[in-house]
Design an enzyme around this catalytic site. Structure first.
Site, PDB file in Angstrom:
ATOM      1  N   HIS A 149      11.587   5.834 -14.634  1.00 12.32           N
ATOM      2  CA  HIS A 149      10.192   6.092 -14.256  1.00 12.32           C
ATOM      3  C   HIS A 149      10.160   6.743 -12.878  1.00 12.32           C
ATOM      4  O   HIS A 149      10.831   6.283 -11.947  1.00 12.32           O
ATOM      5  CB  HIS A 149       9.441   4.752 -14.237  1.00 12.32           C
ATOM      6  CG  HIS A 149       7.987   4.852 -13.895  1.00 12.32           C
ATOM      7  ND1 HIS A 149       7.056   5.424 -14.747  1.00 12.32           N
ATOM      8  CD2 HIS A 149       7.296   4.439 -12.794  1.00 12.32           C
ATOM      9  CE1 HIS A 149       5.858   5.347 -14.182  1.00 12.32           C
ATOM     10  NE2 HIS A 149       5.979   4.768 -13.003  1.00 12.32           N
ATOM     11  N   ASN A 172       2.723   4.603  -7.516  1.00 12.28           N
ATOM     12  CA  ASN A 172       3.300   4.371  -8.837  1.00 12.28           C
ATOM     13  C   ASN A 172       2.178   4.492  -9.853  1.00 12.28           C
ATOM     14  O   ASN A 172       1.229   3.707  -9.837  1.00 12.28           O
ATOM     15  CB  ASN A 172       3.944   2.979  -8.901  1.00 12.28           C
ATOM     16  CG  ASN A 172       4.678   2.730 -10.206  1.00 12.28           C
ATOM     17  OD1 ASN A 172       4.321   3.262 -11.248  1.00 12.28           O
ATOM     18  ND2 ASN A 172       5.706   1.901 -10.154  1.00 12.28           N
ATOM     19  N   CYS A 180       4.855  10.281 -15.904  1.00  8.47           N
ATOM     20  CA  CYS A 180       5.143   9.742 -14.572  1.00  8.47           C
ATOM     21  C   CYS A 180       5.579  10.831 -13.595  1.00  8.47           C
ATOM     22  O   CYS A 180       5.241  10.784 -12.404  1.00  8.47           O
ATOM     23  CB  CYS A 180       6.187   8.637 -14.646  1.00  8.47           C
ATOM     24  SG  CYS A 180       7.742   9.106 -15.457  1.00  8.47           S
TER      25      CYS A 180
END
Length: 273
Positions: free
Chosen positions: A168, A187, A232
Site C-alpha cells: 500500500h 494514508n 493508493c
C-alpha cells in the site's frame, strides 16, 4: 467543485512546466519532425509521444543525431496506467515527482522508500531536512544532481518491506512554508502511521526545531478516502500535488475524496505508455 479543480494539473500529456500545450516538443524537434507530426495518423498515432516513440521516427532521429529520449524525460509526463486502474510502480511514482520538481523549483522530490527504511539504506532515511531547506542536500532534477533551497519535501512510501512485492502506498509531505511548519503523513485508507514513520517524523521535527520555532507532526488519517484496491498510488501523489498547490491538509480531514476522482486524476499524472 471537484477536488481536481483545486490543483493546477491538466490531462495534457505535456510535462507540467511546459506552458505551450499546443505542442510538448521543443521548437527544434518540432521543426525536424514536421513531416512525421503532420502524418501521425498514418503511423497509427494520435499523440506526439506516440510519434516520437515510433520505430521509424526513432530511426530517423538517430540518423539526425536528435535526442528524443531527453524530450520524453523532460517535456512529457511519465508513462503509466493512464486509462486503466493498473497498480502504480515505484517508477511511475518517482518519475512523476521528478517532473513536478521541474515545475516547483522549491520542491525536494525524494525517491520512494519501503517501510524497512531504518534498516535498508533508502534516501528517505538519510535526508537531513535542514540541509533540504538550506539547499545543501542533493536531489535529482532533469536527470542532474543539484542542490537548491527547498521549502517543501515529498516522498511516497510503501507499507511493505523491501523483501516483499509491495502492499500500500502512503505519502509524506513536509511543509516549510509560512509560520507553522508541518511534517505530514497521509494514508488514503485512514490507517495511522506505523512505528518507523512516527520515529522518522519525530526525528525530522527535532531537526527543524533547530532553525524554526514552530514545527508540528500531523497524521492526516481520520477519513477512509479509498474504497478500491487500486488507487493508493494516485491518492498518495494527489496529496503531495494538492499540498504543492496550497490546498490545506485540513481539506483531507474534512472532505472525502472519491476513487472516481482518482481515476480521473490518472489522466493528469501520465501520458499513454
Amino acid at each position: 467543485m471537484s477536488i481536481l479543480e483545486k490543483i493546477t494539473s491538466s490531462p495534457s500529456e505535456c510535462a507540467e512546466h511546459i506552458t505551450n500545450k499546443d505542442s510538448c516538443l521543443s521548437k527544434k524537434i518540432q521543426k525536424e519532425l514536421t513531416s512525421f507530426l503532420q502524418k501521425k495518423e498514418t503511423l497509427g498515432c494520435d499523440s506526439e509521444s506516440c510519434v516520437i516513440t515510433h520505430p521509424a521516427v526513432k530511426a530517423y532521429a538517430q540518423q539526425k543525431g536528435l535526442d528524443l529520449s531527453k524530450e520524453l524525460e523532460t517535456r512529457f509526463k511519465a508513462p503509466g496506467p493512464r486509462n486503466n486502474t493498473g497498480l502504480l510502480t515505484n517508477f511511475n511514482i518517482d518519475e512523476t515527482l521528478q517532473r513536478w520538481a521541474i515545475k516547483y523549483t522549491k520542491f525536494f522530490n525524494c525517491p520512494f522508500s519501503m517501510m524497512d527504511f531504518e534498516r535498508i539504506h533508502y534516501k528517505f532515511n538519510q535526508v537531513d531536512m535542514v540541509k533540504v531547506y538550506k539547499g545543501e542536500e542533493l536531489q535529482y532534477v532533469e536527470g542532474k544532481a543539484v542542490k537548491r533551497p527547498c521549502n517543501t519535501f515529498g516522498c511516497v512510501l510503501n507499507t511493505d518491506f523491501s523483501t516483499g512485492t509491495g502492499k500500500h502506498w502512503v505519502a509524506i509531505f513536509v511543509d516549510m512554508r509560512g509560520d507553522c511548519w508541518s511534517i505530514e503523513y497521509f494514508n488514503s485508507a485512514g490507517n495511522s502511521p506505523p512505528g518507523p514513520v512516527i520515529r522518522w517524523m519525530e526525528r525530522v521535527k527535532q531537526q527543524l526545531l533547530k532553525i524554526h520555532h514552530t514545527v508540528k507532526t500531523l497524521a492526516v488519517t481520520n477519513i477512509r478516502h479509498q474504497r478500491s484496491q487500486t488507487e493508493c498510488g494516485p491518492y498518495s501523489l494527489f496529496y503531495i500535488r494538492a499540498r504543492l498547490d496550497n490546498v490545506s491538509y485540513t481539506h483531507f480531514i474534512s472532505t472525502r475524496i472519491t476513487d472516481e476522482e482518482m481515476y480521473k486524476f490518472r489522466t493528469h499524472l501520465f501520458r499513454i505508455a
